[in-house]
Design a protein around this motif. Structure first.
Motif, PDB file in Angstrom:
ATOM      1  N   GLY A   1     -43.239  10.115   7.956  1.00  0.00           N
ATOM      2  CA  GLY A   1     -43.620   9.278   8.682  1.00  0.00           C
ATOM      3  C   GLY A   1     -44.675   9.409  10.017  1.00  0.00           C
ATOM      4  O   GLY A   1     -45.579  10.014   8.514  1.00  0.00           O
ATOM      5  N   SER A   2     -44.934   8.272  10.250  1.00  0.00           N
ATOM      6  CA  SER A   2     -46.162   8.698  11.208  1.00  0.00           C
ATOM      7  C   SER A   2     -45.797   9.565  12.616  1.00  0.00           C
ATOM      8  O   SER A   2     -47.058   9.926  12.772  1.00  0.00           O
ATOM      9  CB  SER A   2     -46.435   7.069  12.054  1.00  0.00           C
ATOM     10  OG  SER A   2     -46.104   6.764  12.186  1.00  0.00           O
ATOM     11  N   TRP A   3     -45.042  10.109  12.445  1.00  0.00           N
ATOM     12  CA  TRP A   3     -45.225  11.564  13.799  1.00  0.00           C
ATOM     13  C   TRP A   3     -45.575  12.345  13.091  1.00  0.00           C
ATOM     14  O   TRP A   3     -45.805  13.670  13.299  1.00  0.00           O
ATOM     15  CB  TRP A   3     -43.493  11.472  13.800  1.00  0.00           C
ATOM     16  CG  TRP A   3     -42.993  11.107  15.341  1.00  0.00           C
ATOM     17  CD1 TRP A   3     -42.251   9.974  15.164  1.00  0.00           C
ATOM     18  CD2 TRP A   3     -43.038  11.302  16.189  1.00  0.00           C
ATOM     19  NE1 TRP A   3     -41.719   9.165  16.484  1.00  0.00           N
ATOM     20  CE2 TRP A   3     -42.531  10.273  17.255  1.00  0.00           C
ATOM     21  CE3 TRP A   3     -43.831  12.439  16.815  1.00  0.00           C
ATOM     22  CZ2 TRP A   3     -42.131  10.244  18.441  1.00  0.00           C
ATOM     23  CZ3 TRP A   3     -43.867  12.430  18.673  1.00  0.00           C
ATOM     24  CH2 TRP A   3     -43.126  11.411  18.678  1.00  0.00           C
ATOM     25  N   LEU A   4     -44.643  12.531  11.629  1.00  0.00           N
ATOM     26  CA  LEU A   4     -45.580  14.110  10.958  1.00  0.00           C
ATOM     27  C   LEU A   4     -47.260  13.775  10.640  1.00  0.00           C
ATOM     28  O   LEU A   4     -47.809  14.756  10.606  1.00  0.00           O
ATOM     29  CB  LEU A   4     -45.368  13.466   9.215  1.00  0.00           C
ATOM     30  CG  LEU A   4     -45.945  14.065   8.276  1.00  0.00           C
ATOM     31  CD1 LEU A   4     -45.818  15.924   8.550  1.00  0.00           C
ATOM     32  CD2 LEU A   4     -45.598  14.368   6.775  1.00  0.00           C
ATOM     33  N   GLY A   5     -47.888  12.316  11.014  1.00  0.00           N
ATOM     34  CA  GLY A   5     -49.182  12.194  10.798  1.00  0.00           C
ATOM     35  C   GLY A   5     -49.543  12.594  11.897  1.00  0.00           C
ATOM     36  O   GLY A   5     -50.782  13.439  12.344  1.00  0.00           O
ATOM     37  N   LEU A   6     -48.857  12.281  13.047  1.00  0.00           N
ATOM     38  CA  LEU A   6     -49.047  13.112  15.131  1.00  0.00           C
ATOM     39  C   LEU A   6     -49.027  14.130  14.617  1.00  0.00           C
ATOM     40  O   LEU A   6     -50.458  14.844  15.199  1.00  0.00           O
ATOM     41  CB  LEU A   6     -48.477  12.584  15.758  1.00  0.00           C
ATOM     42  CG  LEU A   6     -48.546  13.085  17.181  1.00  0.00           C
ATOM     43  CD1 LEU A   6     -49.954  12.694  17.809  1.00  0.00           C
ATOM     44  CD2 LEU A   6     -47.177  12.488  18.514  1.00  0.00           C
ATOM     45  N   ALA A   7     -48.354  15.435  14.272  1.00  0.00           N
ATOM     46  CA  ALA A   7     -47.932  16.703  13.900  1.00  0.00           C
ATOM     47  C   ALA A   7     -50.025  16.687  13.161  1.00  0.00           C
ATOM     48  O   ALA A   7     -50.054  18.385  13.756  1.00  0.00           O
ATOM     49  CB  ALA A   7     -47.477  16.600  13.229  1.00  0.00           C
ATOM     50  N   ARG A   8     -50.452  16.376  12.589  1.00  0.00           N
ATOM     51  CA  ARG A   8     -51.924  16.648  11.448  1.00  0.00           C
ATOM     52  C   ARG A   8     -52.547  16.791  12.717  1.00  0.00           C
ATOM     53  O   ARG A   8     -53.726  17.223  12.827  1.00  0.00           O
ATOM     54  CB  ARG A   8     -51.486  15.786  10.394  1.00  0.00           C
ATOM     55  CG  ARG A   8     -50.217  16.709   8.720  1.00  0.00           C
ATOM     56  CD  ARG A   8     -51.406  15.473   7.873  1.00  0.00           C
ATOM     57  NE  ARG A   8     -52.120  16.061   7.201  1.00  0.00           N
ATOM     58  CZ  ARG A   8     -52.751  15.081   7.040  1.00  0.00           C
ATOM     59  NH1 ARG A   8     -53.124  13.989   6.964  1.00  0.00           N
ATOM     60  NH2 ARG A   8     -54.297  15.906   6.317  1.00  0.00           N
ATOM     61  N   THR A   9     -53.145  15.495  12.816  1.00  0.00           N
ATOM     62  CA  THR A   9     -53.612  15.157  13.982  1.00  0.00           C
ATOM     63  C   THR A   9     -53.895  16.091  15.067  1.00  0.00           C
ATOM     64  O   THR A   9     -54.960  16.767  15.708  1.00  0.00           O
ATOM     65  CB  THR A   9     -53.817  14.037  14.314  1.00  0.00           C
ATOM     66  OG1 THR A   9     -53.917  12.807  13.405  1.00  0.00           O
ATOM     67  CG2 THR A   9     -54.593  13.301  15.388  1.00  0.00           C
TER      68      THR A   9
END
Length: 340
Positions: A16-24
């Motif tokens: 999901g895009s929350w996973l993307g936020l963590a990577r950022t």
């Protein structure tokens, strides 16, 4: 949504895009360290070891060790460029391994790594297998529907199950960090009696910045307020440590408290890269797997001028369904079923 049968269990599509936020956040934390710390400070000489980069054992494969000290500044800025690509969210499966390599290089070869860099290294390593199976073009896209990932006779179910297991391992790791952070402090008299923030906020290196000192001085000189400043972080850390035992709805409410804790650490003590890494860790700990930020992909698509792009369902290859709703507590996005 796929229904579960008595002989199977369902797992959520984890990308999901929350996973993307963590990577950022993880990439930004390392990039901030490299941008605002020059090579001389990163590799300052240590007693008995001399100047860095310090290359022993596995750290020999790090970027700074392979390039040598004469190219440390060049490597530093090259790493920043790669980290900016990671933070942008482009092609998670292509950027996962370089992201870990840079985090590893910084954590193992700089003279004085902090806890945030060590956490960053571990999290990016555990995320590598998760992201190598990520089918999205951008990590801001919503999680793909289960029937696009799991197809009859395909490897999708194995990839999803592996990603879920590793993401749960990350949760255990982060919960353990906060458990140790909260319980170990109580063995120190200053934490137990509620006075430690008096000493920290007056510390010559890690104390409050000058513009905040009138406020912090007023707080730490009062018994009740200094006790609250000391014990509130302990309570938040312990709540984060036991969050895996709580319902998902309760974990959502813990997230802003955890973020505020690390914003406070960043502002009061100047530990910005550490705080960003721990915010990323909190996202991975508290947010349900496969959850999507409200409108995240639409915002990115509009930013790059793709308002007229073909919509899902119109035959575009690889199109994914958009969702701006947070998954309900008892209705995760399902990828398929694992037979016992």
């Amino acid at each position: 949504m796929l229904t579960s049968r008595p002989s199977s269990i369902s797992v959520a599509v984890p990308w999901g895009s929350w996973l993307g936020l963590a990577r950022t956040l993880l990439a930004t934390a390392t990039a901030a360290t490299l941008v605002f710390t020059d090579a001389d400070a990163l590799f300052t000489p240590l007693l008995g070891r001399g100047p860095g980069p310090h290359c022993t054992g596995l750290s020999d494969i790090g970027a700074f060790c392979l390039a040598g000290p004469e190219h440390a500044d060049l490597v530093r800025w090259a790493c920043v460029a790669v980290l900016l690509v990671v933070a942008s969210g482009w092609r998670p499966r292509f950027t996962a391994l370089p992201h870990w390599w840079i985090a590893f290089s910084v954590s193992t070869s700089v003279s004085i790594p902090d806890g945030g860099e060590q956490v960053n290294q571990v999290l990016t390593l555990l995320l590598v297998p998760v992201l190598l199976a990520d089918p999205r073009r951008w990590h801001w896209q919503p999680s793909p529907p289960g029937d696009r990932v799991v197809r009859p006779g395909g490897r999708g179910m194995v990839l999803v199950a592996t990603a879920v297991v590793l993401l749960f391992a990350i949760r255990l790791q982060v919960a353990g960090i906060y458990f140790q952070a909260s319980v170990a402090k109580l063995s120190k008299a200053e934490w137990a009696d509620g006075t430690v923030m008096y000493y920290w906020l007056n510390h010559h290196s890690f104390g409050a910045p000058g513009w905040l000192q009138p406020v912090t001085d007023a707080l730490v000189n009062q018994p009740v307020s200094v006790a609250l400043l000391t014990w509130t972080p302990l309570a938040i850390e312990f709540a984060l440590a036991v969050s895996l035992l709580l319902r998902p709805a309760v974990r959502w409410w813990l997230l802003p408290f955890g973020v505020l804790l690390h914003v406070g650490i960043a502002v009061l003590m100047g530990l910005w890269s550490f705080s960003l890494a721990m915010m990323a860790a909190q996202v991975l700990l508290l947010v349900p797997m496969g959850a999507n930020l409200p409108g995240s992909w639409r915002a990115v698509r509009d930013l790059v001028g793709r308002r007229g792009a073909q919509q899902p369902g119109e035959g575009a290859p690889g199109a994914v369904a958009e969702s701006t709703e947070r998954p309900k507590e008892d209705e995760p996005v399902l990828a398929g079923q694992l037979s016992h």
